[in-house]
Design a protein around this motif. Structure first.
Motif, PDB file in Angstrom:
ATOM      1  N   LEU A  84       6.107   5.063   4.813  1.00  0.00           N
ATOM      2  CA  LEU A  84       5.305   5.362   5.934  1.00  0.00           C
ATOM      3  C   LEU A  84       4.118   6.230   5.096  1.00  0.00           C
ATOM      4  CD1 LEU A  84       4.547   6.422   8.709  1.00  0.00           C
ATOM      5  CD2 LEU A  84       6.455   8.189   8.484  1.00  0.00           C
ATOM      6  N   LEU A  85       3.012   6.235   5.542  1.00  0.00           N
ATOM      7  CA  LEU A  85       1.884   6.906   5.183  1.00  0.00           C
ATOM      8  C   LEU A  85       1.881   8.089   6.138  1.00  0.00           C
ATOM      9  CD1 LEU A  85      -0.598   4.085   4.414  1.00  0.00           C
ATOM     10  CD2 LEU A  85       0.564   5.373   2.711  1.00  0.00           C
ATOM     11  N   ASN A  86       2.140   9.169   5.416  1.00  0.00           N
ATOM     12  CA  ASN A  86       2.712  10.250   6.301  1.00  0.00           C
ATOM     13  C   ASN A  86       1.782  11.257   6.521  1.00  0.00           C
ATOM     14  OD1 ASN A  86       2.909  10.752   3.561  1.00  0.00           O
ATOM     15  ND2 ASN A  86       4.411  12.227   3.606  1.00  0.00           N
ATOM     16  N   ARG A  87       0.350  11.193   6.547  1.00  0.00           N
ATOM     17  CA  ARG A  87      -0.410  12.206   6.831  1.00  0.00           C
ATOM     18  C   ARG A  87      -0.430  12.368   8.583  1.00  0.00           C
ATOM     19  NH1 ARG A  87      -5.789  13.746   7.570  1.00  0.00           N
ATOM     20  NH2 ARG A  87      -6.741  11.546   7.969  1.00  0.00           N
TER      21      ARG A  87
ATOM     22  N   GLY B 115      -8.117   3.317  -0.232  1.00  0.00           N
ATOM     23  CA  GLY B 115      -8.605   4.411   0.606  1.00  0.00           C
ATOM     24  C   GLY B 115      -7.612   4.651   1.821  1.00  0.00           C
ATOM     25  N   ALA B 116      -7.069   3.909   2.393  1.00  0.00           N
ATOM     26  CA  ALA B 116      -5.998   3.942   3.502  1.00  0.00           C
ATOM     27  C   ALA B 116      -4.786   4.616   2.947  1.00  0.00           C
ATOM     28  CB  ALA B 116      -5.677   2.412   4.104  1.00  0.00           C
ATOM     29  N   VAL B 117      -4.519   4.084   1.977  1.00  0.00           N
ATOM     30  CA  VAL B 117      -3.206   4.719   1.182  1.00  0.00           C
ATOM     31  C   VAL B 117      -3.568   6.114   0.786  1.00  0.00           C
ATOM     32  CG1 VAL B 117      -1.420   4.766  -0.822  1.00  0.00           C
ATOM     33  CG2 VAL B 117      -2.459   2.628   0.296  1.00  0.00           C
TER      34      VAL B 117
ATOM     35  N   SER C   1       0.318  10.404   0.883  1.00  0.00           N
ATOM     36  CA  SER C   1       0.418  11.786   0.117  1.00  0.00           C
ATOM     37  C   SER C   1       0.703  11.480  -1.398  1.00  0.00           C
ATOM     38  CB  SER C   1       1.488  12.505   0.945  1.00  0.00           C
ATOM     39  OG  SER C   1       2.756  11.764   1.035  1.00  0.00           O
ATOM     40  N   GLU C   2       1.279  12.484  -2.124  1.00  0.00           N
ATOM     41  CA  GLU C   2       1.745  12.391  -3.445  1.00  0.00           C
ATOM     42  C   GLU C   2       2.529  11.227  -3.593  1.00  0.00           C
ATOM     43  OE1 GLU C   2      -0.046  13.834  -5.673  1.00  0.00           O
ATOM     44  OE2 GLU C   2       1.154  12.845  -7.316  1.00  0.00           O
ATOM     45  N   ARG C   3       3.435  10.940  -2.688  1.00  0.00           N
ATOM     46  CA  ARG C   3       4.331   9.876  -3.103  1.00  0.00           C
ATOM     47  C   ARG C   3       4.095   8.525  -2.972  1.00  0.00           C
ATOM     48  NH1 ARG C   3       7.209  11.064   2.903  1.00  0.00           N
ATOM     49  NH2 ARG C   3       6.557   9.213   3.847  1.00  0.00           N
ATOM     50  N   HIS C   4       2.618   8.359  -2.855  1.00  0.00           N
ATOM     51  CA  HIS C   4       2.353   7.070  -2.507  1.00  0.00           C
ATOM     52  C   HIS C   4       1.358   6.770  -3.812  1.00  0.00           C
ATOM     53  CE1 HIS C   4       3.037   7.977   1.776  1.00  0.00           C
ATOM     54  NE2 HIS C   4       3.849   7.150   1.516  1.00  0.00           N
ATOM     55  N   SER C   5       1.270   7.582  -4.919  1.00  0.00           N
ATOM     56  CA  SER C   5       0.315   7.560  -5.965  1.00  0.00           C
ATOM     57  C   SER C   5       0.694   6.126  -6.767  1.00  0.00           C
ATOM     58  CB  SER C   5       0.052   8.675  -6.571  1.00  0.00           C
ATOM     59  OG  SER C   5       1.387   8.944  -7.268  1.00  0.00           O
ATOM     60  N   GLN C   6       1.913   5.935  -6.757  1.00  0.00           N
ATOM     61  CA  GLN C   6       2.042   4.793  -7.551  1.00  0.00           C
ATOM     62  C   GLN C   6       1.318   3.488  -6.916  1.00  0.00           C
ATOM     63  OE1 GLN C   6       5.665   2.643  -6.373  1.00  0.00           O
ATOM     64  NE2 GLN C   6       5.970   4.087  -4.707  1.00  0.00           N
ATOM     65  N   PHE C   7       1.109   3.439  -5.873  1.00  0.00           N
ATOM     66  CA  PHE C   7       0.472   2.163  -5.187  1.00  0.00           C
ATOM     67  C   PHE C   7      -1.024   2.218  -5.773  1.00  0.00           C
ATOM     68  CE2 PHE C   7       3.576   2.859  -1.725  1.00  0.00           C
ATOM     69  CZ  PHE C   7       4.387   1.653  -2.280  1.00  0.00           C
ATOM     70  N   LEU C   8      -1.496   3.408  -5.826  1.00  0.00           N
ATOM     71  CA  LEU C   8      -2.950   3.621  -6.448  1.00  0.00           C
ATOM     72  C   LEU C   8      -3.196   3.196  -7.964  1.00  0.00           C
ATOM     73  CD1 LEU C   8      -3.866   6.946  -4.404  1.00  0.00           C
ATOM     74  CD2 LEU C   8      -4.252   4.537  -3.668  1.00  0.00           C
ATOM     75  N   ASN C   9      -2.237   3.697  -8.641  1.00  0.00           N
ATOM     76  CA  ASN C   9      -1.983   3.387 -10.137  1.00  0.00           C
ATOM     77  C   ASN C   9      -1.890   1.817 -10.094  1.00  0.00           C
ATOM     78  OD1 ASN C   9      -2.409   5.992 -10.480  1.00  0.00           O
ATOM     79  ND2 ASN C   9      -0.032   6.414 -10.744  1.00  0.00           N
TER      80      ASN C   9
ATOM     81  N   GLY D 222       3.777   5.964  18.620  1.00  0.00           N
ATOM     82  CA  GLY D 222       2.332   5.494  18.690  1.00  0.00           C
ATOM     83  C   GLY D 222       1.980   4.743  17.056  1.00  0.00           C
ATOM     84  N   LEU D 223       0.821   4.705  17.069  1.00  0.00           N
ATOM     85  CA  LEU D 223       0.652   3.779  15.764  1.00  0.00           C
ATOM     86  C   LEU D 223       0.572   4.537  14.493  1.00  0.00           C
ATOM     87  CD1 LEU D 223      -0.465   0.751  15.750  1.00  0.00           C
ATOM     88  CD2 LEU D 223      -2.692   1.767  15.589  1.00  0.00           C
ATOM     89  N   HIS D 224       1.047   4.083  13.574  1.00  0.00           N
ATOM     90  CA  HIS D 224       1.084   4.807  11.998  1.00  0.00           C
ATOM     91  C   HIS D 224       0.951   3.499  11.103  1.00  0.00           C
ATOM     92  CE1 HIS D 224       2.748   7.890  14.702  1.00  0.00           C
ATOM     93  NE2 HIS D 224       3.004   8.688  13.494  1.00  0.00           N
ATOM     94  N   SER D 225       0.546   4.021   9.992  1.00  0.00           N
ATOM     95  CA  SER D 225       0.622   3.003   8.925  1.00  0.00           C
ATOM     96  C   SER D 225       1.605   3.096   7.719  1.00  0.00           C
ATOM     97  CB  SER D 225      -1.031   3.052   8.281  1.00  0.00           C
ATOM     98  OG  SER D 225      -1.390   4.319   7.809  1.00  0.00           O
ATOM     99  N   PHE D 226       1.680   1.854   7.357  1.00  0.00           N
ATOM    100  CA  PHE D 226       2.856   1.745   6.133  1.00  0.00           C
ATOM    101  C   PHE D 226       2.534   0.717   5.325  1.00  0.00           C
ATOM    102  CE2 PHE D 226       4.373   2.142  10.509  1.00  0.00           C
ATOM    103  CZ  PHE D 226       5.689   3.075  10.532  1.00  0.00           C
ATOM    104  N   VAL D 227       3.031   1.234   4.040  1.00  0.00           N
ATOM    105  CA  VAL D 227       2.748   0.085   2.974  1.00  0.00           C
ATOM    106  C   VAL D 227       4.034  -0.878   2.833  1.00  0.00           C
ATOM    107  CG1 VAL D 227       2.433  -0.185   0.361  1.00  0.00           C
ATOM    108  CG2 VAL D 227       1.544   1.661   1.565  1.00  0.00           C
ATOM    109  N   VAL D 228       3.494  -1.985   3.137  1.00  0.00           N
ATOM    110  CA  VAL D 228       4.641  -3.279   3.099  1.00  0.00           C
ATOM    111  C   VAL D 228       4.176  -4.210   2.147  1.00  0.00           C
ATOM    112  CG1 VAL D 228       5.583  -5.071   4.727  1.00  0.00           C
ATOM    113  CG2 VAL D 228       4.454  -3.020   5.487  1.00  0.00           C
ATOM    114  N   GLN D 229       5.292  -4.352   1.342  1.00  0.00           N
ATOM    115  CA  GLN D 229       5.134  -5.662   0.480  1.00  0.00           C
ATOM    116  C   GLN D 229       5.226  -6.774   0.855  1.00  0.00           C
ATOM    117  OE1 GLN D 229       7.668  -5.066  -3.128  1.00  0.00           O
ATOM    118  NE2 GLN D 229       7.247  -7.081  -3.782  1.00  0.00           N
ATOM    119  N   ILE D 230       4.187  -7.669   0.628  1.00  0.00           N
ATOM    120  CA  ILE D 230       4.449  -8.941   1.600  1.00  0.00           C
ATOM    121  C   ILE D 230       4.635 -10.140   0.585  1.00  0.00           C
ATOM    122  CG2 ILE D 230       2.878  -8.369   3.547  1.00  0.00           C
ATOM    123  CD1 ILE D 230       0.445  -9.616   2.266  1.00  0.00           C
ATOM    124  N   ARG D 231       4.162  -9.953  -0.563  1.00  0.00           N
ATOM    125  CA  ARG D 231       4.781 -10.816  -1.573  1.00  0.00           C
ATOM    126  C   ARG D 231       5.144 -10.318  -2.844  1.00  0.00           C
ATOM    127  NH1 ARG D 231      -0.651 -13.171   0.193  1.00  0.00           N
ATOM    128  NH2 ARG D 231      -0.315 -15.058   0.746  1.00  0.00           N
TER     129      ARG D 231
END
Lengths: 706, 706
Positions: free
Chosen positions: A279-282, A136-138, A143-151, A228-237
């Motif tokens: 960067l989650l760019n909304r 949901g956060a992603v 945006s479109e460029r993050h759909s790979q994570f959802l899949n 200010g505060l923004h959200s990012f997808v970070v690979q941690i493992r």
């Protein structure tokens, strides 16, 4: 009315496979006394597709050995987390819900989470945080460029978590200190935790499982400016090894009071590089030239948009809390209907449910479960409407107002539901006496698993301020004579009569009158208006006396804004339930019992505000409190013969409910005794028996050393 | 007043070794603001001998590796029970308290149990049930011939438990069904459990450890006549092997919500033979000719005498609950004084203790801890007086009345203390946010370990009826004009002015006036009189309307007798604390803060009864509630700068308190972070990592099978 009685369905279209008859036994007598057919009620409250869907999930779990229950098993935390992960994976294999089905019937998402939660909240939370909160956060902020994570989440190539809170910052999210600095040379962000106090902390799934996190961080451009505060997808493992990525220190925060199948974790970042696209760019974007742009000019609005995910989280939590309340009250009512203690004569003991005191302790929570369940289900559909609007880029004023109203309702609804469930679970625990304290009967897990609902997605007490702020912002309207006060969901519409309402008084003069929920609805309207006026005046006065707004607002919470927010949400819940139960389309066979539940919920909730009703002059003299109290007891007495059937409607199957004292057959002692004997090494001598038998203590030799 | 400020003692006679200075750190600022010297307060509340005694126990535990703490350790239930047994044995070796010392200073018994409980209630309970409850039951109900058991317990040759409750009977003890039939041929008793519903159940220490039990059973003479409930010493295991005795089926009931180091168990008896002498013969005896005799002609009185042990149990439970409240509030206050969140400006965050809402949530519980602590300590000495009287065979009327009064006070005191601690622990958990939900910070254990205090030795709600019955029995007196109403402890003496008091009104007209505890004391006196009258009238009316007394009494509980009992005990607690804090011998340096605590406890408790005050006409209009509420907030604000020092007085040493967020140095995050990192396998990859990395789920294959 009596035509619809008994346990055999009178509705030919309810197949017994879908809703099997309940076994005969000690509960049958109470079931016989109910005024309504419990199956008819189930079909009235839910539609057949959802009933079928839930049954499918429950049956799958019950028939799958991976989900078997082991009474008295003492699982280590590590084993429990492993088991929960394996079960979570199995849920993927069952694929109960496709994306297409979700779109067709969004309620199924909530139904799935709740079914898993009824089985075990560790599993429900683990699945939910990955497939809903991370995704949901992603989805919402990206945006479109993050759909790979959802899949990738859908196929479990990756596993997600949501990382906002830090060790030293929770409520004040704005002040989180993790940084993400844009590096123009590599076209990427570099993440850092300035120190361990800024470690991400409490993140569900992060402890052992997650490969990817949505991380909230202060965005810095390469010129050193903070945006200010923004959200990012970070690979941690690394998904191939589950070992941490370079620069990431990630671990498990350890044992919690509950939900220990879920691995909550922490993470510190040391120059962790992520691609610019992550960067989650909304809410903000870095252009190719490295400059920052945002559709939101106002940083406060931007923060609000960035934290939008939390609002839907709160709506889900409401319904999770309701699930817990349903489980707890199902256990306590079935226990109370079969536990006998004392009686009118030496030889006859009566079920403890027959005692006024026990009825008063429990039945209002049963009413609350019904009222809050209806609210949370319909409120979820309001949220779906809002989200469709966001998706459709609806810029109308209605959409904006809907957003505000849902925010205000969810910021008080989550506190109301989670507290009601928490207090209800405690009351049920106590009402089941010692047997309620035995872990296998599950009231402890319900209480402990519900507890964080009071804290996450916003501490209850802090959240209530959002609701009172919303109401206070309307004060200028209520004083305009021809003001147009109307909200999309109608929760504030009655404020148009603000001045009139403040002139109202408690007019009921008998217990019979109080049995009509209109009495509490009217009192609540007055209560909200009164507390709104008083809160506003108090705030004005504090602003005058204090140096600043910050202190002024803080000093208006207790007895004012906090009570206001609670009264407001209680009114909203009651009003919806009232309209539902009194609607002409509600079957006449069900109306009597539903109306009683509504009346009881209203009076019981209201009774906590009686002092204010007297204080403000709405009530006067002995009569109002007395008839309200007598009506509560009268409704409890009328509902005690309905209680078992009402619980049959909301209780999941025995396997899911998993409480020996609360099986549908009502064989309290047989079930409890057999579960106790199934425990590990129950009758065995302790492995450390020689510690007692040999090695006797020598009394006192250690004392001289002190 | 300022002469006694700061952390350095002004009293030359307080040695630093006995009460070391507290470390400097983030809490120092609040400590500096306190109006009093915390060491002086410690020495005022306790005498030096007790302080020394507690320190001795705490130091012994801290220096003994067997008692070391392991942050984040995930102990299995079996290991935890073993460890608790070993620790219990070690306590025997320390022999902190000899019989002689106990007689010289009975408070030491309570101090010892409470010190062990502060460390871990599983240990405290295990030790207490063996050395006090088992021994107490034998000592009080037995005679010279049973002294061997007492000696054997002291040397751990045997290990004891107290077996009253059965699977299907708790509150209604009279109806327990285990039988002990006298067999004239062998001069012994034969014990039987008629069926598994009559299995002894919930018995602490019975699960794995106990060799001997005090068993309550219906005594039958060989002529088949039942003489009611009596207690017997029954050997259930062989001390040489810890294997069950022939005919005894004994086992462990399994995991509980808390106190899992303690093994609660069950037992069924199948023709188990015990010697005739094992009958504890204070309430009844079998003569050599096999006939039954008893000093108590009235079976009801006999039952009361037989259950006498429970009364002293309740007094102990009060003080256990107070210990829990002290632990919880110490954690929450220290956390709140060091946790910063939000602030008046962007850059400055303030301790959450500065917020009115947080003060209002916590500080009343701090006041309650002080007030209830004083009550439970002095009430224990009242109990000692009663027991000396029993021991001395005092047959005076005063002794009889003292017994009744202590019974009435303990039957409401246990509910009040256990509920206050339970609600306080929950509030503290929530007030510490997420960190309060982390197991290592201990609020969960405190809540779970306190929980059974609401249930054992009588369910709270059921017990309260004993208190209201006592008060109702006085009604005929209050209506006699020249009645002599006086009880040994004075808790009912004010009822002599019953009629006058009922004519009183709330007269305070300002917040300042309400800061004097006399306002709540006066209101409580009216409240008790009013509820007594209303309960009596309600009971009369119900008796008229109903067929029988049983129903009549049951229908008078909610809003009447239950509220009466609670108001009565709250008044008693408040009055004692008032007299103590306002006594001329209380040091003037301590009086101001103590008086504020007293006033706050009074108003806060009273505020829950405001509806009744309005309902009955004691209060009228907006003013009373408003100034009571404002006074509560004012007292909270005045006490927030005292709170840290007040906690320093009641908190045990860090090692005992065992909560990283609440160490005396106030280094919240450093301590928490380091404790988290000390956990097992914190940074390690999960052992089941391959379950994620390989073996990917195939989405949906299982669905077709549904």
């Amino acid at each position: 009315m009596n035509t619809a009685k008994g346990t055999t369905s009178q509705r030919p279209n309810i197949p017994n496979e879908l809703l099997p008859d309940l076994p005969h036994g000690p509960l049958s007598e109470y079931r016989r006394r109910a005024s309504f057919n419990w199956k008819e009620m189930v079909f009235f409250l839910d539609d057949e597709e959802l009933i079928q869907f839930k049954k499918e999930i429950f049956s799958a779990l019950e028939n799958d050995p991976l989900f078997h229950r082991h009474p008295g098993q003492d699982l280590s935390m590590e084993k429990y987390r492993e088991l929960t992960f394996r079960r979570c994976k199995r849920i993927f294999e069952y694929n109960f819900l496709t994306l297409q089905q979700t779109l067709e019937k969004p309620q199924k998402v909530l139904a799935l989470i709740n079914c898993l939660g009824m089985y075990d909240w560790s599993l429900g939370a683990k699945y939910f945080l990955n497939t809903q909160v991370f995704s949901g956060a992603v989805g919402n902020a990206g945006s479109e460029r993050h759909s790979q994570f959802l899949n990738q989440v859908q196929t479990m190539e990756i596993f997600g978590c949501f990382a906002l809170t830090e060790l030293s910052h929770g409520s004040n999210t704005k002040a989180v200190r993790t940084t993400a600095t844009f590096d123009a040379s590599t076209k990427g962000f570099i993440l850092n935790s300035p120190d361990f106090e800024a470690a991400k902390f409490w993140v569900g799934n992060m402890g052992k499982t997650a490969t990817h996190a949505v991380v909230y961080a202060q965005l810095y451009t390469s010129d050193g400016k903070c945006h200010g505060l923004h959200s990012f997808v970070v690979q941690i493992r690394d998904p191939q090894t589950l070992l941490p990525m370079p620069g990431v220190m990630v671990g498990d925060i350890g044992k919690k009071l509950g939900q220990n199948g879920l691995d909550n974790g922490f993470a510190m970042f040391h120059n962790v590089r992520i691609p610019q696209e992550n960067l989650l760019n909304r809410t903000g974007e870095i252009t190719s030239s490295g400059t920052y742009t945002s559709a939101y000019k106002d940083p406060k609005q931007r923060l609000g948009a960035s934290l939008g995910t939390l609002s839907s989280g709160r709506v889900s939590i409401m319904s999770m809390a309701v699930v817990n309340l349903k489980l707890a009250i199902s256990i306590a009512i079935r226990f109370s209907a079969t536990r006998r203690q004392f009686g009118p004569t030496e030889d006859e003991e009566i079920p403890v449910l027959e005692y006024q005191l026990q009825q008063w302790r429990l039945i209002p929570y049963l009413a609350a479960a019904y009222a809050l369940d209806y609210f949370s289900k319909t409120f979820f559909m309001n949220l779906v409407e809002l989200q469709i609007g966001i998706f459709m880029k609806d810029k109308s004023q209605r959409q904006a107002e809907l957003g505000k109203e849902i925010h205000a309702l969810s910021c008080a609804g989550k506190p109301l539901a989670s507290w009601t469930a928490q207090h209800g679970a405690q009351e049920c625990r106590e009402a089941c006496g010692g047997h309620g304290y035995l872990a296998m009967n599950r009231l402890g897990d319900i209480r402990s698993d519900n507890d964080p609902n009071c804290t996450y997605e916003g501490d209850n007490n802090v959240l209530l301020q959002q609701t009172s702020n919303y109401l206070l912002s309307l004060v200028h309207l209520v004083h305009e004579d021809k003001a147009h006060i109307e909200s999309p969901l109608g929760s504030i519409n009655f404020l148009i009569d603000f001045k009139d309402i403040l002139g109202h008084k408690f007019t009921a003069s008998s217990v019979e009158e109080c049995l009509d929920p209109k009495v509490s609805l009217a009192a609540y309207k007055w209560l909200v208006c009164y507390l709104l006026r008083e809160s506003y005046l108090k705030l004005q006065q504090e602003k005058k006396n204090r140096n600043n707004d910050f202190n002024a607002r803080n000093n208006c919470q207790v007895y004012y804004c906090r009570s206001l927010a609670l009264a407001f949400i209680e009114h909203a819940v009651l009003e919806r339930f009232h309209d539902y139960t009194h609607d002409f389309s509600t079957p006449s066979s069900l109306q009597p019992v539903l109306k009683k539940l509504c009346a009881l919920y209203g009076l019981w909730s209201l009774s906590k505000h009686l002092t204010v009703l007297y204080q403000g002059g709405y009530c006067l003299g002995q009569l109002p409190a007395r008839i309200v109290q007598d009506a509560i007891l009268e409704l409890c007495a009328q509902l005690k013969d309905e209680a078992v059937a009402l619980v049959d409607v909301i209780a999941p199957p025995d396997f899911i409910l998993n409480s020996p004292i609360a099986k549908a057959d009502g064989e309290l002692y047989k079930n409890l005794w057999s579960a106790v004997l199934q425990g590990e090494k129950v009758l065995e001598r302790a492995s450390w028996w020689e510690e007692f038998c040999s090695n006797k203590p020598v009394i006192g030799p250690l004392k001289s050393q002190l």
